[in-house]
Motif scaffolding. Structure first.
Motif, PDB file in Angstrom:
ATOM      1  N   ASN A   1     -27.803  10.737  11.277  1.00 22.02           N
ATOM      2  CA  ASN A   1     -29.234  10.480  11.481  1.00 22.02           C
ATOM      3  C   ASN A   1     -29.538  10.282  12.962  1.00 22.02           C
ATOM      4  OD1 ASN A   1     -30.135  10.636   8.874  1.00 22.02           O
ATOM      5  ND2 ASN A   1     -30.048   8.441   8.487  1.00 22.02           N
ATOM      6  N   ALA A   2     -28.695   9.482  13.621  1.00 19.52           N
ATOM      7  CA  ALA A   2     -28.929   9.215  15.046  1.00 19.52           C
ATOM      8  C   ALA A   2     -28.958  10.539  15.816  1.00 19.52           C
ATOM      9  CB  ALA A   2     -27.847   8.292  15.588  1.00 19.52           C
TER      10      ALA A   2
ATOM     11  N   TYR B   1     -32.212  12.687  14.774  1.00 18.20           N
ATOM     12  CA  TYR B   1     -33.513  12.226  15.253  1.00 18.20           C
ATOM     13  C   TYR B   1     -33.516  11.945  16.753  1.00 18.20           C
ATOM     14  CZ  TYR B   1     -34.358  12.047  10.263  1.00 18.20           C
ATOM     15  OH  TYR B   1     -34.478  12.390   8.945  1.00 18.20           O
TER      16      TYR B   1
ATOM     17  N   ASP C   1     -30.113   4.662  18.839  1.00 17.68           N
ATOM     18  CA  ASP C   1     -30.446   5.967  19.424  1.00 17.68           C
ATOM     19  C   ASP C   1     -31.754   5.892  20.206  1.00 17.68           C
ATOM     20  OD1 ASP C   1     -32.819   6.745  17.789  1.00 17.68           O
ATOM     21  OD2 ASP C   1     -31.386   6.731  16.133  1.00 17.68           O
TER      22      ASP C   1
ATOM     23  N   VAL D   1     -36.940   9.495  17.783  1.00 18.85           N
ATOM     24  CA  VAL D   1     -38.360   9.396  17.436  1.00 18.85           C
ATOM     25  C   VAL D   1     -38.786   8.007  16.976  1.00 18.85           C
ATOM     26  CG1 VAL D   1     -38.742  11.817  16.888  1.00 18.85           C
ATOM     27  CG2 VAL D   1     -37.815  10.308  15.126  1.00 18.85           C
TER      28      VAL D   1
ATOM     29  N   VAL E   1     -36.906   2.635   4.262  1.00 17.80           N
ATOM     30  CA  VAL E   1     -35.975   3.708   4.654  1.00 17.80           C
ATOM     31  C   VAL E   1     -34.661   3.712   3.870  1.00 17.80           C
ATOM     32  CG1 VAL E   1     -36.885   4.134   6.976  1.00 17.80           C
ATOM     33  CG2 VAL E   1     -35.078   2.431   6.656  1.00 17.80           C
TER      34      VAL E   1
ATOM     35  N   VAL F   1     -39.720   9.293   6.272  1.00 21.44           N
ATOM     36  CA  VAL F   1     -40.940   9.020   7.026  1.00 21.44           C
ATOM     37  C   VAL F   1     -41.724  10.321   7.182  1.00 21.44           C
ATOM     38  CG1 VAL F   1     -41.867   8.226   9.219  1.00 21.44           C
ATOM     39  CG2 VAL F   1     -39.867   7.080   8.217  1.00 21.44           C
ATOM     40  N   ASP F   2     -41.026  11.365   7.539  1.00 19.74           N
ATOM     41  CA  ASP F   2     -41.668  12.659   7.765  1.00 19.74           C
ATOM     42  C   ASP F   2     -40.911  13.695   6.932  1.00 19.74           C
ATOM     43  OD1 ASP F   2     -42.408  15.150   8.711  1.00 19.74           O
ATOM     44  OD2 ASP F   2     -42.564  14.507  10.797  1.00 19.74           O
TER      45      ASP F   2
ATOM     46  N   GLY G   1     -32.673  12.825   2.136  1.00 17.02           N
ATOM     47  CA  GLY G   1     -33.424  11.598   1.830  1.00 17.02           C
ATOM     48  C   GLY G   1     -32.572  10.564   1.117  1.00 17.02           C
ATOM     49  N   LEU G   2     -31.255  10.826   1.022  1.00 18.78           N
ATOM     50  CA  LEU G   2     -30.373   9.900   0.299  1.00 18.78           C
ATOM     51  C   LEU G   2     -29.357   9.213   1.201  1.00 18.78           C
ATOM     52  CD1 LEU G   2     -29.656  12.053  -2.901  1.00 18.78           C
ATOM     53  CD2 LEU G   2     -31.176  10.087  -2.711  1.00 18.78           C
ATOM     54  N   GLY G   3     -29.288   9.673   2.454  1.00 22.54           N
ATOM     55  CA  GLY G   3     -28.242   9.179   3.361  1.00 22.54           C
ATOM     56  C   GLY G   3     -28.222   7.668   3.512  1.00 22.54           C
TER      57      GLY G   3
ATOM     58  N   ALA H   1     -29.741   5.459   1.558  1.00 20.85           N
ATOM     59  CA  ALA H   1     -29.581   4.808   0.250  1.00 20.85           C
ATOM     60  C   ALA H   1     -28.088   4.693  -0.067  1.00 20.85           C
ATOM     61  CB  ALA H   1     -30.301   5.600  -0.836  1.00 20.85           C
TER      62      ALA H   1
ATOM     63  N   THR I   1     -34.201   3.904  17.489  1.00 19.47           N
ATOM     64  CA  THR I   1     -33.882   3.188  16.258  1.00 19.47           C
ATOM     65  C   THR I   1     -32.489   2.582  16.376  1.00 19.47           C
ATOM     66  OG1 THR I   1     -35.178   4.789  15.004  1.00 19.47           O
ATOM     67  CG2 THR I   1     -33.579   3.510  13.750  1.00 19.47           C
TER      68      THR I   1
HETATM   69  P1  ADP Z   1     -32.688  11.949   5.571  1.00 20.88           P
HETATM   70  O1  ADP Z   1     -31.736  12.816   4.847  1.00 20.88           O
HETATM   71  O2  ADP Z   1     -34.114  12.378   5.402  1.00 20.88           O
HETATM   72  O3  ADP Z   1     -32.324  11.718   6.998  1.00 20.88           O
HETATM   73  P2  ADP Z   1     -31.987   9.152   5.114  1.00 20.88           P
HETATM   74  O4  ADP Z   1     -31.898   8.378   3.845  1.00 20.88           O
HETATM   75  O5  ADP Z   1     -30.738   9.314   5.899  1.00 20.88           O
HETATM   76  O6  ADP Z   1     -32.640  10.554   4.769  1.00 20.88           O
HETATM   77  O7  ADP Z   1     -33.080   8.457   6.015  1.00 20.88           O
HETATM   78  C1  ADP Z   1     -34.355   8.156   5.452  1.00 20.88           C
HETATM   79  C2  ADP Z   1     -35.461   8.335   6.472  1.00 20.88           C
HETATM   80  O8  ADP Z   1     -35.360   7.314   7.473  1.00 20.88           O
HETATM   81  C3  ADP Z   1     -35.409   9.650   7.241  1.00 20.88           C
HETATM   82  O9  ADP Z   1     -36.085  10.677   6.556  1.00 20.88           O
HETATM   83  C4  ADP Z   1     -36.113   9.285   8.535  1.00 20.88           C
HETATM   84  O10 ADP Z   1     -37.500   9.358   8.356  1.00 20.88           O
HETATM   85  C5  ADP Z   1     -35.750   7.826   8.741  1.00 20.88           C
HETATM   86  N1  ADP Z   1     -34.608   7.649   9.668  1.00 20.88           N
HETATM   87  C6  ADP Z   1     -33.337   7.390   9.362  1.00 20.88           C
HETATM   88  N2  ADP Z   1     -32.564   7.262  10.457  1.00 20.88           N
HETATM   89  C7  ADP Z   1     -33.386   7.453  11.514  1.00 20.88           C
HETATM   90  C8  ADP Z   1     -33.210   7.452  12.933  1.00 20.88           C
HETATM   91  N3  ADP Z   1     -32.022   7.232  13.482  1.00 20.88           N
HETATM   92  N4  ADP Z   1     -34.305   7.693  13.702  1.00 20.88           N
HETATM   93  C9  ADP Z   1     -35.517   7.918  13.151  1.00 20.88           C
HETATM   94  N5  ADP Z   1     -35.749   7.939  11.817  1.00 20.88           N
HETATM   95  C10 ADP Z   1     -34.705   7.719  11.009  1.00 20.88           C
END
Ligand code: ADP
Length: 266
Positions: free
Chosen positions: A163-164, A167, A191, A194, A204, A211-212, A223-225, A227, A250
């Motif tokens: 994720n880091a 994004y 990180d 955004v 989250v 979020v987006d 969207g499960l990472g 969780a 973040t």
């Molecule tokens: P995804 O597969 O969409 O990344 P995650 O469960 O890992 O799903 O994260 C859920 C949501 O949290 C993401 O869709 C994103 O909007 C937000 N998110 C997670 N990590 C970050 C990050 N490091 N910077 C910005 N937004 C993040």
């Protein structure tokens, strides 16, 4: 709340008392509602790539296959969608395993700074072309031993680090740090990406929450990472939290109970 009343009769006709049994139906309803929502989400998440693949395959079958410029591009799209579906199904299997009661962990001794270093190194290799740099603050002189499941903790760090990376902006830095607070070791991944708007932060870690949506999908997210990350941390007796500045970055942190910190220089 659901109430069942029974009248207790001592002898025929003579009322002696009243028993009220209260069932928390709101809790049952909530679980049922969550389950319905989960199934709807899964169906939707699978239908989106399938619909897209179907239309690309149809276009190929209708003649695009003979266009040497278009065909490879269309095939590439179907490959990307297939990969995303595989990721999604893998994530779902992982969550369903963790939800089941016979969830087992293969707990071993892990030296956390060293363990993290290996994972970060793998990310450095994988992002070599993306001008993202990793900084470490891992208290290198100290062995920090935690008891945990290697595969699960690898997955946990993978999810947070990916994720880091996802994004982060071009040229962004990702700071990985580790510190000790009482009986816990706290790992933070910070990180310069955004960020997450304040009102979205509480959600989250929810399954399928993004979020987006469009941005997450484009970046290949399921969207499960997070969780999954939350389930893994809880299974290890720790907790996980997020702090974020919209537009600035973040930090995802988690704690794990730890056994001992040994200063290597002693
Ligand atoms: P995804 O597969 O969409 O990344 P995650 O469960 O890992 O799903 O994260 C859920 C949501 O949290 C993401 O869709 C994103 O909007 C937000 N998110 C997670 N990590 C970050 C990050 N490091 N910077 C910005 N937004 C993040």
């Amino acid at each position: 709340l659901e109430a069942h009343f029974s009248v207790i009769e001592k002898e025929a006709g003579a009322q002696n008392g009243l028993i009220a049994v209260l069932h928390d139906v709101t809790e049952q309803e909530r679980i049922e509602e969550e389950r319905r929502e989960f199934v709807a989400n899964v169906s939707h998440e699978l239908r989106t790539p399938l619909t897209s693949m179907k239309s690309y395959l149809e276009a190929l079958a209708d003649g695009a296959i003979n266009d040497s410029e278009v065909a490879p591009r269309f095939i590439h799209v179907t490959q990307t969608e297939t990969e995303r579906m595989i990721r999604l199904v893998n994530d779902l299997l992982q969550l369903s395993k963790m939800d089941s009661k016979d969830y087992s962990m293969n707990v071993v001794e892990i030296n956390l700074p060293q363990f993290m270093d290996q994972i970060i190194e793998r990310f450095e290799m994988a992002t070599k072309n993306e001008s993202i740099s990793f900084k470490r603050r891992l208290t290198v002189n100290t062995d920090i031993i935690v008891f945990g499941d290697r595969d699960k903790l690898t997955q946990l760090l993978d999810n947070i680090l990916s994720n880091a990376v996802k994004y982060s902006p071009e040229g962004g830095t990702i700071l990985c740090s580790l510190k000790i607070a009482k009986d816990n070791v706290i790992v933070s991944i910070k990180d310069e990406g955004v960020g997450i708007p304040k009102e979205n932060i509480p959600y989250v870690f929810d399954r399928f929450y993004r979020v987006d949506k469009a941005r997450s999908r484009n970046l290949g997210g399921t969207g499960l990472g997070l969780a999954i990350a939350k389930e893994i941390v809880h299974a290890h007796g720790g907790s996980i939290w997020v702090s974020s500045d919209w537009g600035r970055g973040t930090t995802i942190s988690f704690s794990l109970p730890f056994d001992e910190a040994v200063n290597v220089n002693d």
